[in-house]
Write an enzyme that holds these catalytic residues in place. Structure first.
Site, PDB file in Angstrom:
ATOM      1  N   GLU A 322      -3.174 -13.074  -4.147  1.00 57.83           N
ATOM      2  CA  GLU A 322      -3.963 -12.191  -3.274  1.00 57.83           C
ATOM      3  C   GLU A 322      -3.187 -11.890  -2.003  1.00 57.83           C
ATOM      4  OE1 GLU A 322      -7.820 -13.500  -2.066  1.00 57.83           O
ATOM      5  OE2 GLU A 322      -8.348 -14.269  -4.035  1.00 57.83           O
ATOM      6  N   GLU A 376     -16.473  -3.930  -1.319  1.00 58.22           N
ATOM      7  CA  GLU A 376     -17.597  -4.607  -1.957  1.00 58.22           C
ATOM      8  C   GLU A 376     -18.724  -4.758  -0.936  1.00 58.22           C
ATOM      9  OE1 GLU A 376     -16.192  -7.976  -4.661  1.00 58.22           O
ATOM     10  OE2 GLU A 376     -14.370  -7.505  -3.535  1.00 58.22           O
ATOM     11  N   LYS A 379     -20.721  -8.327  -0.070  1.00 54.92           N
ATOM     12  CA  LYS A 379     -20.046  -9.565   0.332  1.00 54.92           C
ATOM     13  C   LYS A 379     -20.589 -10.020   1.685  1.00 54.92           C
ATOM     14  CE  LYS A 379     -15.970 -10.773  -0.466  1.00 54.92           C
ATOM     15  NZ  LYS A 379     -14.503 -10.956  -0.407  1.00 54.92           N
ATOM     16  N   GLU A 385     -14.908  -8.278   5.502  1.00 59.65           N
ATOM     17  CA  GLU A 385     -15.057  -8.761   4.128  1.00 59.65           C
ATOM     18  C   GLU A 385     -15.454  -7.653   3.165  1.00 59.65           C
ATOM     19  OE1 GLU A 385     -14.527 -11.721   2.663  1.00 59.65           O
ATOM     20  OE2 GLU A 385     -13.627 -12.384   4.530  1.00 59.65           O
TER      21      GLU A 385
END
Length: 479
Positions: A322, A376, A379, A385
């Site tokens: 990541e 997203e 999250k 985030e």
């Protein structure tokens, strides 16, 4: 970046890792083709010659024809570029497109590897026969169950074996950033779970094509600067050593999640922005090795290499699972901007395309999984985030990435860092790639240009190929 793991916010920047996944053996393919042509093409030419007898066949001409055709095959089957990028496909959202529509998006951005945070059957089915390689994952909540060999066997049969070979699952990540949760109930279960999953693969005769690993936060390092002084946290060395023994035994990679963004956010006065964004800068010199680093990600990776070497594991394969940069953040999340995210990810992709290693490991290819494919919206945590995605849920880029075929904020291939228009703004100039509601097909998928790091054709190589074609035509005319 760990899904739902608060430890990723540790001040130590995180390193990114990606499994060096197996690929088709092009050398074997070319060898077989050449072998076939050299053995059988002369006979074929003889059989179909305009003259009726073998005696009339000129063996020199026949061999020349074989050689020319072999050269043509070698030229056109040899890749002009071998750049590939991986991407993390998180799904903590309620507005993402169906997996069937994610397949062409992933392919259009040149990604050949995808990492999931589960083993979503809808995704695995959708990517069947796509050629995209997958890391599937077992969440931390499953570690205690996976200690049981019988349960591990059921999981592997259900979530891995059932999709092979159509879906190319090449790795299972057991847990994510487990050690930096500082939770002994998790860390004590990590290695037993990995061993049970690996044993299940062996029982299914899949251990040669699917590896088992786990992803770590770079916060497992106690020292990371200078890179040559890299060392693991002393309280984690015993557990890390056991995991490393497993990697050596099974041949699996050591995965690290790395986020230079967190280092910059924690200390922007001391960490130069250009250094973390792969921009031009004076870099740092490691006094022990005399190696110069011009970006933080490479320094982080080599700090991990040094830490491994310090405990006797210098040959373990380190990969980046990541890395990424948020395009939006809260008021206290300095650096989380569209322009910085664009620079980080575009420069990262360019770096991967150059197929260069780190200063300490210059011959090691960088196989990287960018975090993440989509923003997203569900999250938890700070605004950042929910804003790591390269793409918004409608398939348009979160910021200009150098992709052709899709506009960001109504401007094609913009090099500026201007913010795209928000979805639902009513602007007719913003193309809609798909509608998650009606499931309609997309007509706006893109291909990556050389500006973003994936060179579809090098013009020099193309000219060389054209010259060879001309030469081949001339030779055939003389035969």
């Amino acid at each position: 970046m760990d899904h739902l793991n608060p430890s990723k916010h540790a001040l130590t920047p995180l390193v990114l890792a990606s499994k060096q996944s197996p690929t088709l053996n092009s050398h074997s393919l070319l060898h077989s083709l050449t072998h076939f042509i050299c053995l059988w093409l002369p006979l074929a030419l003889a059989s179909f010659s305009s003259t009726s007898t073998m005696a009339s066949i000129n063996p020199i001409h026949c061999f020349s024809s074989t050689l020319v055709l072999t050269v043509v095959i070698l030229v056109f089957l040899s890749p002009v570029m071998a750049t590939s990028i991986g991407v993390n496909y998180g799904q903590i959202a309620d507005n993402l497109p169906p997996p069937e529509k994610v397949v062409p998006l992933v392919k259009s951005m040149g990604a050949t590897r995808v990492k999931l945070y589960d083993a979503d059957p809808h995704v695995l089915k959708a990517f069947a026969n796509s050629g995209v390689e997958f890391i599937v994952s077992l969440g931390n909540e499953h570690l205690s169950n996976m200690k049981d060999p019988a349960k591990a066997q059921v999981w592997v049969k259900t979530n891995v074996q059932a999709y092979l070979p159509a879906t190319k699952i090449t790795c299972i990540a057991v847990g994510n950033e487990v050690l930096t949760f500082n939770d002994s109930s998790l860390s004590d279960n990590l290695l037993p779970a990995m061993e049970s999953v690996y044993a299940a693969l062996v029982n299914c005769n899949l251990d040669k094509q699917v590896s088992v690993t786990t992803a770590h936060s770079v916060a497992i390092l106690e020292t990371s600067y200078p890179p040559s002084a890299g060392a693991f946290r002393r309280d984690l060395v015993k557990c890390i050593t056991q995991v490393l023994d497993f990697h050596c035994k099974t041949g699996s990679p050591f995965l690290i999640n790395a986020y230079p963004y967190f280092a910059y956010k924690a200390d922007p006065k001391q960490v130069p922005l250009d250094f973390v964004l792969f921009q031009s800068n004076q870099g740092i010199l490691d006094p022990a090795t005399n190696l110069r680093y011009d970006n933080m990600l490479f320094a982080q990776i080599d700090a991990v290499h040094s830490a491994l070497a310090s405990i006797g594991y210098k040959n373990v394969c380190v990969q980046i699972s990541e890395t990424g940069w948020p395009s939006k953040g809260d008021a206290d999340e300095l650096g989380a901007t569209l322009d910085n995210a664009r620079k980080y990810n575009c420069n990262l992709i360019k770096l991967v395309s150059q197929k260069k290693g780190t200063p300490l490991k210059p011959n090691n290819n960088l196989n990287i999984y960018v975090f993440a494919l989509f923003n997203e919206n569900l999250k938890p945590g700070p605004t950042s985030e929910r804003n790591y995605g390269l793409f918004k849920p409608d398939g348009s880029p979160s910021y200009p990435l150098g992709f052709s075929g899709i506009n960001a904020g109504g401007s094609t291939n913009s090099s500026s860092g201007s913010s795209p228009k928000a979805a639902g703004s009513g602007s007719s100039s913003t193309p809609t790639t798909w509608s998650p509601q009606d499931g309609s097909s997309s007509s706006g998928y893109m291909s990556i240009t050389s500006d973003s790091g994936r060179v579809l054709f090098c013009w020099k190589s193309l000219i060389l190929q054209l010259h060879i074609i001309g030469l081949v035509s001339l030779l055939f005319s003389q035969l």
